[in-house]
Design a protein around this motif. Structure first.
Motif, mmCIF file in Angstrom:
data_model
loop_
_atom_site.group_PDB
_atom_site.id
_atom_site.type_symbol
_atom_site.label_atom_id
_atom_site.label_comp_id
_atom_site.label_asym_id
_atom_site.label_seq_id
_atom_site.Cartn_x
_atom_site.Cartn_y
_atom_site.Cartn_z
ATOM 1 N N ASP A 1 8.949 5.934 7.602
ATOM 2 C CA ASP A 1 10.156 5.966 6.773
ATOM 3 C C ASP A 1 10.923 4.648 6.887
ATOM 4 O OD1 ASP A 1 9.623 8.507 5.904
ATOM 5 O OD2 ASP A 1 11.061 9.501 7.218
ATOM 6 N N ARG A 2 11.066 4.143 8.100
ATOM 7 C CA ARG A 2 11.790 2.886 8.308
ATOM 8 C C ARG A 2 11.072 1.729 7.616
ATOM 9 N NH1 ARG A 2 14.781 1.394 12.885
ATOM 10 N NH2 ARG A 2 15.201 3.629 13.082
ATOM 11 N N LEU A 3 9.764 1.695 7.731
ATOM 12 C CA LEU A 3 9.003 0.633 7.073
ATOM 13 C C LEU A 3 9.087 0.753 5.555
ATOM 14 C CD1 LEU A 3 5.808 0.536 9.327
ATOM 15 C CD2 LEU A 3 7.703 -1.093 9.304
ATOM 16 N N GLY A 4 9.118 1.990 5.061
ATOM 17 C CA GLY A 4 9.264 2.195 3.621
ATOM 18 C C GLY A 4 10.591 1.679 3.102
ATOM 19 N N GLU A 5 11.638 1.863 3.881
ATOM 20 C CA GLU A 5 12.946 1.342 3.494
ATOM 21 C C GLU A 5 12.961 -0.183 3.551
ATOM 22 O OE1 GLU A 5 15.575 3.160 6.254
ATOM 23 O OE2 GLU A 5 15.536 5.123 5.293
ATOM 24 N N LEU A 6 12.217 -0.738 4.506
ATOM 25 C CA LEU A 6 12.184 -2.187 4.687
ATOM 26 C C LEU A 6 11.369 -2.879 3.604
ATOM 27 C CD1 LEU A 6 12.962 -4.514 6.658
ATOM 28 C CD2 LEU A 6 10.801 -4.059 7.841
ATOM 29 N N TYR A 7 10.272 -2.246 3.161
ATOM 30 C CA TYR A 7 9.360 -2.876 2.212
ATOM 31 C C TYR A 7 9.245 -2.109 0.898
ATOM 32 C CZ TYR A 7 8.149 -5.702 6.229
ATOM 33 O OH TYR A 7 8.208 -6.550 7.313
ATOM 34 N N TRP A 8 8.488 -1.022 0.893
ATOM 35 C CA TRP A 8 8.231 -0.313 -0.364
ATOM 36 C C TRP A 8 7.760 1.099 -0.080
ATOM 37 C CZ3 TRP A 8 5.607 -5.164 0.321
ATOM 38 C CH2 TRP A 8 4.465 -5.064 1.114
ATOM 39 N N GLN A 9 8.007 1.970 -1.020
ATOM 40 C CA GLN A 9 7.451 3.322 -1.008
ATOM 41 C C GLN A 9 6.623 3.439 -2.277
ATOM 42 O OE1 GLN A 9 10.864 5.907 -0.811
ATOM 43 N NE2 GLN A 9 11.023 5.745 1.407
ATOM 44 N N LYS A 10 5.316 3.583 -2.100
ATOM 45 C CA LYS A 10 4.425 3.578 -3.256
ATOM 46 C C LYS A 10 3.412 4.699 -3.146
ATOM 47 C CE LYS A 10 3.193 -0.339 -5.070
ATOM 48 N NZ LYS A 10 2.590 -1.653 -5.337
ATOM 49 N N ALA A 11 3.023 5.207 -4.287
ATOM 50 C CA ALA A 11 1.908 6.149 -4.386
ATOM 51 C C ALA A 11 0.735 5.390 -4.980
ATOM 52 C CB ALA A 11 2.277 7.335 -5.267
ATOM 53 N N TYR A 12 -0.412 5.478 -4.326
ATOM 54 C CA TYR A 12 -1.563 4.685 -4.749
ATOM 55 C C TYR A 12 -2.598 5.541 -5.469
ATOM 56 C CZ TYR A 12 0.364 0.976 -1.871
ATOM 57 O OH TYR A 12 1.195 0.020 -1.346
ATOM 58 N N GLY A 13 -3.570 4.859 -6.057
ATOM 59 C CA GLY A 13 -4.628 5.521 -6.801
ATOM 60 C C GLY A 13 -4.817 4.839 -8.139
ATOM 61 N N GLY A 14 -5.974 5.083 -8.758
ATOM 62 C CA GLY A 14 -6.201 4.595 -10.104
ATOM 63 C C GLY A 14 -6.966 3.301 -10.220
ATOM 64 N N ARG A 15 -7.201 2.607 -9.110
ATOM 65 C CA ARG A 15 -8.020 1.408 -9.210
ATOM 66 C C ARG A 15 -9.478 1.799 -9.450
ATOM 67 N NH1 ARG A 15 -6.347 -2.706 -4.302
ATOM 68 N NH2 ARG A 15 -4.140 -2.967 -4.819
ATOM 69 N N ASP A 16 -10.237 0.895 -10.036
ATOM 70 C CA ASP A 16 -11.664 1.131 -10.198
ATOM 71 C C ASP A 16 -12.319 1.198 -8.830
ATOM 72 O OD1 ASP A 16 -11.350 1.099 -12.906
ATOM 73 O OD2 ASP A 16 -12.025 -0.974 -13.170
ATOM 74 N N GLY A 17 -13.139 2.215 -8.617
ATOM 75 C CA GLY A 17 -13.726 2.429 -7.304
ATOM 76 C C GLY A 17 -14.600 1.276 -6.837
ATOM 77 N N LEU A 18 -15.478 0.786 -7.719
ATOM 78 C CA LEU A 18 -16.365 -0.303 -7.317
ATOM 79 C C LEU A 18 -15.575 -1.580 -7.063
ATOM 80 C CD1 LEU A 18 -19.074 -1.582 -6.755
ATOM 81 C CD2 LEU A 18 -19.402 -1.860 -9.233
ATOM 82 N N GLU A 19 -14.616 -1.881 -7.926
ATOM 83 C CA GLU A 19 -13.816 -3.084 -7.708
ATOM 84 C C GLU A 19 -13.062 -2.993 -6.386
ATOM 85 O OE1 GLU A 19 -10.189 -5.725 -9.677
ATOM 86 O OE2 GLU A 19 -11.114 -4.115 -10.848
ATOM 87 N N CYS A 20 -12.519 -1.815 -6.091
ATOM 88 C CA CYS A 20 -11.813 -1.620 -4.828
ATOM 89 C C CYS A 20 -12.759 -1.806 -3.651
ATOM 90 C CB CYS A 20 -11.182 -0.229 -4.803
ATOM 91 S SG CYS A 20 -10.245 0.124 -3.307
ATOM 92 N N LEU A 21 -13.969 -1.271 -3.784
ATOM 93 C CA LEU A 21 -14.972 -1.406 -2.731
ATOM 94 C C LEU A 21 -15.344 -2.871 -2.537
ATOM 95 C CD1 LEU A 21 -16.827 0.042 -0.749
ATOM 96 C CD2 LEU A 21 -18.410 0.484 -2.632
#
Length: 271
Positions: free
Chosen positions: A36-56
């Motif tokens: 929670d502290r780090l989220g306040e310091l930087y960012w709170q994000k929900a991830y997903g949706g990148r192309d699987g192969l590109e991410c790999l």
């Protein structure tokens, strides 16, 4: 020269994901309080949706090197071999020497190019291409996806977990890289002698699933700015660290300036 870019490429504005504000509440665990502290310091994000192969591919390129070195290699690969469903076929048919030259800035380019071609061939054969692989990553049970990824040559737990997080959008996945491994043990929220898998299990058990993704990326950024391997900010000034009140300083001794691996610290070390 700094070996890292100013901002974690997975957490910044260009790193994908969607900002998601979490209602403030009293953390149930120390690990959640840290996130929670780090989220306040930087960012709170929900991830997903990148192309699987590109991410790999991106994660393989980042192995044993920095974002500063791997990002140009990723960009050059994508420019040369295309994107989307065409990427798998293009990489599967690539000349190894040509791909190695393309990704040379990432280091270990011969080894990495061989891995990428072999994985692309497997994806084409098993899933019909990148789109089929995407569906597998996003729709199949996470434990099955992780097991399959780990069976691919050159894919370790951190790489598999990054694919599950950034491409699959799976909750309760907390990838552990060198920054996370170091910081979680220093803080005292993971066993001091824990290996990467032990740290991952400790964090995933104590951090709510929806917070694991930004916990991972924000902890990396915190490691770059404050809690580096050799010179954590607390050595010079106890008040310089924004999470000092949550840290056990395992293996860090401001009074002497000594910094050792938490696994080598006496059990009595800590606040």
């Amino acid at each position: 020269m700094d070996d890292e870019p100013a901002e974690n490429i997975s957490g910044g504005d260009s790193g994908g994901g969607a900002f998601a504000a979490f209602e403030p509440n009293e953390a149930e665990t120390k690990s959640e309080a840290v996130v929670d502290r780090l989220g306040e310091l930087y960012w709170q994000k929900a991830y997903g949706g990148r192309d699987g192969l590109e991410c790999l591919v991106r994660t393989i390129l980042s192995q044993n090197t920095s974002d500063k070195a791997s990002q140009p290699a990723h960009d050059a690969l994508m420019e040369r071999y295309g994107s989307g469903d065409d990427l798998a076929a293009s990489l599967a048919a690539a000349e190894q020497s040509e791909l190695a030259e393309t990704i040379s800035s990432a280091g270990l380019y011969n080894q990495k190019s061989e891995r990428i071609i072999r994985i692309a061939e497997d994806i084409v054969e098993t899933y019909g291409g990148a789109d089929g692989f995407d569906r597998f990553v996003r729709e199949e049970p996470p434990e099955d996806v992780r097991e399959t990824l780990l069976e691919m040559g050159g894919v370790g737990p951190k790489t598999a977990d990054c694919v599950l997080l950034f491409a699959g959008g799976r909750g309760s996945v907390f990838p552990v890289d060198t920054h996370v491994h170091r910081i979680a043990r220093r803080l005292g929220i993971a066993p001091a002698d824990g290996d990467h898998e032990g740290v991952r299990q400790a964090l995933e058990a104590a951090v709510p699933g929806e917070k694991c993704g930004f916990g991972h990326t924000a902890m990396i950024q915190f490691g770059r700015e404050y809690c580096s391997a050799r010179e954590p900010a607390c050595l010079d000034d106890p008040d310089a660290c924004p999470i000092a009140d949550l840290c056990d300083q395992v293996g860090v001794y401001p009074e002497t300036g000594e910094v050792i691996d938490p696994a080598d610290a006496p059990e009595s070390n800590g606040k």
